[in-house]
Each structure stands twice: as C-alpha cells, then as structure tokens.
Motif scaffolding. Structure first.
Motif, PDB file in Angstrom:
ATOM      1  N   ASN B  22      -1.579  -2.432   2.903  1.00  0.00           N
ATOM      2  CA  ASN B  22      -2.158  -2.380   1.574  1.00  0.00           C
ATOM      3  C   ASN B  22      -2.105  -0.990   0.979  1.00  0.00           C
ATOM      4  OD1 ASN B  22      -4.856  -1.017   2.331  1.00  0.00           O
ATOM      5  ND2 ASN B  22      -4.714  -2.741   3.726  1.00  0.00           N
ATOM      6  N   CYS B  23      -2.244  -0.947  -0.322  1.00  0.00           N
ATOM      7  CA  CYS B  23      -2.279   0.294  -1.087  1.00  0.00           C
ATOM      8  C   CYS B  23      -3.296   0.129  -2.204  1.00  0.00           C
ATOM      9  CB  CYS B  23      -0.920   0.611  -1.716  1.00  0.00           C
ATOM     10  SG  CYS B  23       0.357   1.027  -0.536  1.00  0.00           S
ATOM     11  N   THR B  24      -3.853   1.251  -2.620  1.00  0.00           N
ATOM     12  CA  THR B  24      -4.661   1.274  -3.826  1.00  0.00           C
ATOM     13  C   THR B  24      -4.030   2.248  -4.803  1.00  0.00           C
ATOM     14  OG1 THR B  24      -6.100   2.999  -2.917  1.00  0.00           O
ATOM     15  CG2 THR B  24      -6.792   0.716  -2.607  1.00  0.00           C
ATOM     16  N   SER B  69      -8.874  -4.779  -9.190  1.00  0.00           N
ATOM     17  CA  SER B  69      -9.364  -3.821  -8.206  1.00  0.00           C
ATOM     18  C   SER B  69      -8.308  -2.771  -7.856  1.00  0.00           C
ATOM     19  CB  SER B  69      -9.843  -4.539  -6.937  1.00  0.00           C
ATOM     20  OG  SER B  69      -8.819  -5.339  -6.410  1.00  0.00           O
ATOM     21  N   TYR B  71      -5.385  -2.976  -6.314  1.00  0.00           N
ATOM     22  CA  TYR B  71      -5.148  -3.157  -4.887  1.00  0.00           C
ATOM     23  C   TYR B  71      -3.912  -4.023  -4.699  1.00  0.00           C
ATOM     24  CZ  TYR B  71      -6.673  -4.030  -0.020  1.00  0.00           C
ATOM     25  OH  TYR B  71      -6.782  -4.074   1.349  1.00  0.00           O
ATOM     26  N   SER B  73      -1.076  -5.644  -1.684  1.00  0.00           N
ATOM     27  CA  SER B  73      -0.972  -5.973  -0.257  1.00  0.00           C
ATOM     28  C   SER B  73       0.393  -6.552   0.055  1.00  0.00           C
ATOM     29  CB  SER B  73      -2.029  -7.005   0.141  1.00  0.00           C
ATOM     30  OG  SER B  73      -3.319  -6.584  -0.180  1.00  0.00           O
TER      31      SER B  73
END
Lengths: 114, 110
Positions: B22-24, B69, B71, B73
């Motif tokens: 995942n990354c934000t 959010s 976000y 994935s």
C-alpha cells in the motif's frame, strides 16, 4: 510487445565531461519522459517532452541538462558538464496519445561519474 | 511532506500467500494511480493502471484506490518466487508527471 530501449546500459564518464543518454521510445507514442533514480532513493521526474518541446521540467533539470528528439525515433538526454551527484540510473519513458495512457519505461542507463 | 509514502519493507512471504502492498499520498489532484514492478538493474514494468477510485483486477493482481482516504493498494494472490521484486506505486495528476513511492522489496520464499 513493443518496448522502450535505452543505450548504453552503463556509462562511465569523468566529472566535467558531457554525456548523452539515448532512448528509443515505443514507435507510436507521442509523450516522452526522463526520470532518474539515485542509488537507494526514489525514482524522480526530470522532464517531459511533447511535440518537440519541453512540457514540464523539475528543479533538478537545470541548465546543464537538455533533451532532444533529433529524428523520428530517438530521444536523448544530454548533461553538459557532469558532476559527481549526477551518478544515478536514468530512465526514459513514453506514453501514447490521448488521455488515460500509462507510461512505459526502459531498463535505464546507469551513469557513473568519476 | 512527501507526496507519496510507501513502506520500503522488506516484506517476506511464503509461496502461495497473499502479498498486500500500500501507499498513501497527499496531493488531492492525483487522478492516475499505477503499480510498477522493478527487478534488480531493470526498469519499472507497468503492472496496474487505475484512473480515479475503484478496484481493478488482472489475473493474480488487484489494485484498489480510495481517493477519500488517499490510499492505494496492490494485492498479489497465490504469490510465486518469480514475484520477488521491488514494487513501486506512482501517482499523477493530469500533467502525467509521475510521483513515485520509495518502493517495497518483496521476497516470496519457495
């Protein structure tokens, strides 16, 4: 499957010398990019190129850098007077025309400045 | 503030496990979201490409984007030793200037 090709795979150059990195983008692509990746760091955007001119460039892309599409197939990145900190992997990418088209990357040129 | 944050790992899983990456991101203007796979001394290879929010599936790979959010994935089902690589998330706005995460190094143990 069409691919982006880059030459040379490894370039060793003395500090202060000029270097030209070469790329052949995917043949029907219209948008071209250079990125670099210093060892252990993120891939960073350098410059984008469309219709024979620079579209955008990052703060890294200073007057020592230039790009050119000298013919219908090659896309080059020139570093006029190399510095030690220019040592990195340099990746070329290309993208097809229209919206919603992803960038495809070459395998890069590893540039080592001595 | 970094535009794209990604845990560098490393991540080690047994063969057959699900890999979850995942990354934000912080830039609300990002609309295009990509996952690339990078083998040692090779260039980033496009795995998944998503526009805006939602899910996308391609074989063993599923990409999810939640713009509310910020976000994103990537899930890899039935992981294989050949999936061992560094996985890079990347985001862009309409300028198509990619901002990359740091990459997560994944090892799938046979």
């Amino acid at each position: 499957e069409p691919e982006v090709t880059q030459t040379p795979s490894h370039q060793v150059t003395q500090m202060g010398q000029e270097v030209i990195l070469r790329c052949v983008p995917i043949s029907n692509h219209l948008y071209f990019y250079w990125y670099r990746q210093i060892l252990g760091q993120k891939v960073e955007f350098l410059v984008s190129f469309y219709n024979n001119e620079i579209s955008e460039k990052s703060e890294i892309f200073d007057d020592q850098f230039s790009v050119e599409r000298p013919d219908g197939s090659n896309f080059t990145l020139k570093i006029r007077s190399t510095k030690l900190e220019d040592s990195a992997m340099y990746f070329c990418a290309s993208r097809g025309g229209g919206t919603n088209q992803p960038q495809h990357f070459g395998d890069g040129t590893r540039l080592s400045i001595l | 503030q970094k535009e794209v944050e990604q845990d560098p790992g490393p991540l080690s899983v047994p063969e057959g496990a699900i890999v979850s990456l995942n990354c934000t991101y912080s830039n609300s203007a990002f609309q295009y979201f990509m996952w690339y796979r990078q083998y040692s001394r090779k260039g980033p290879e496009l795995l998944m490409y998503t526009y805006s929010s939602g899910n996308k599936e391609d074989g063993r790979f599923t990409a999810q984007v939640d713009k509310s959010s910020k976000y994103i994935s990537l899930f890899i089902r039935d992981s294989q030793p050949s999936d061992s690589a560094t996985y890079l998330c990347a985001c862009s706005s309409n300028d198509y200037k990619l901002s990359f995460g740091a990459g997560t190094t994944v090892t799938v143990r046979a």
